[in-house]
Design an enzyme around this catalytic site. Sequence first.
Site, PDB file in Angstrom:
ATOM      1  N   ASP A 238       1.132  -1.589  -0.119  1.00 58.47           N
ATOM      2  CA  ASP A 238       0.439  -0.062   0.089  1.00 58.47           C
ATOM      3  C   ASP A 238       0.664   1.434   0.008  1.00 58.47           C
ATOM      4  OD1 ASP A 238      -2.049   2.129   0.091  1.00 58.47           O
ATOM      5  OD2 ASP A 238      -2.409   1.447   2.152  1.00 58.47           O
TER       6      ASP A 238
ATOM      7  N   ASN B 118       3.823   6.905 -10.813  1.00 58.97           N
ATOM      8  CA  ASN B 118       3.506   6.828 -11.416  1.00 58.97           C
ATOM      9  C   ASN B 118       1.605   7.056 -11.018  1.00 58.97           C
ATOM     10  OD1 ASN B 118       1.601   5.931 -13.864  1.00 58.97           O
ATOM     11  ND2 ASN B 118       1.730   4.366 -12.935  1.00 58.97           N
TER      12      ASN B 118
ATOM     13  N   TYR C 226      -9.367  15.748  -8.080  1.00 60.64           N
ATOM     14  CA  TYR C 226      -8.513  14.910  -9.150  1.00 60.64           C
ATOM     15  C   TYR C 226      -7.304  16.109  -9.672  1.00 60.64           C
ATOM     16  CZ  TYR C 226      -6.319  12.666 -13.058  1.00 60.64           C
ATOM     17  OH  TYR C 226      -5.319  11.743 -13.566  1.00 60.64           O
TER      18      TYR C 226
ATOM     19  N   LYS D 155      -3.884  17.255  -8.976  1.00 60.61           N
ATOM     20  CA  LYS D 155      -2.285  17.353 -10.331  1.00 60.61           C
ATOM     21  C   LYS D 155      -1.573  18.461 -10.338  1.00 60.61           C
ATOM     22  CE  LYS D 155      -2.962  13.199 -11.862  1.00 60.61           C
ATOM     23  NZ  LYS D 155      -1.312  12.076 -11.000  1.00 60.61           N
TER      24      LYS D 155
END
Length: 280
Positions: A66, A93, A162, A166
């Site tokens: 995890d 990633n 989201y 980013k």
Amino acid sequence: MTRFNGKVALVTGSSNGIGRAAAILFAQEGAKVTITGRNVQRLEETKQEILKSGVPEDHVLAVACDLTSEQGQDELINSTIAKFGRLDILVNNAGTAFVDSQGKTGLNQDVSDYDNVMQINMRSVVTLTKKAKEHLIKSKGEIVNVSSIAAGPQAHSDMMYYAMSKASLDQFTRCAAIDLIQHGVRVNSVSPGGVTTGIGEAMGLPAGAFEKMMKFMESHKECLPCGKIAEPVDIAHIIAFLADRRLSSYIIGQSIVADGGSSLVMGCQAHDMMKMMSSP
């Protein structure tokens, strides 16, 4: 091709999608690789894909953990160093988004989704980078973060949390690049647009919903001017380019946009995401 001979690459989120494609590419081009994810079966699939291309088994380390836990990150770094003795390339990633079970988006989405997205997409990147820092300084290594065109500057109200994560990752890339270049470590990122990955399932979308959205984008030039969704290997090649100091040595703290032209028009913002995913 052996341009990464003698190098060790750690690729997070490598049980599928972009991470899998990047791990396979690094291994094929000579690197020893640590692959990691939470899904043991998919992680094994990645390992087998690497071995099929003729890579020696002792060049691959699979660590199921995890990534959001300190214990998992310690295991990842420590086992990599124990097996390979060094770390040259860190690819951050692993990342995801969450769709509300009731279809809520934007500010209607529960703030717990924000906490979960930031934990995976941002905090884990910071903490893993901190743990890898000493090893990357020793090797004068490379960090490649995987961001998204959702970072902006256009608004992404359907995927607000989201997009925020980013955008934060992009700023982390810039700041970390200046912090680490004094030690010889380069930090850059790639910002993909639409890519055919397994993120739909991770987001909690109904089966086939993400694929419908990708097909919608392909058929609407205001969403995707090139008319074709990227394959994970398309992004993997850019990651490898940014990790190759011979080719990209003077690129520091930048993000390469790879989106088929979407961010130049951003017409997909005029469409309702939920309707895109339910289109015929």
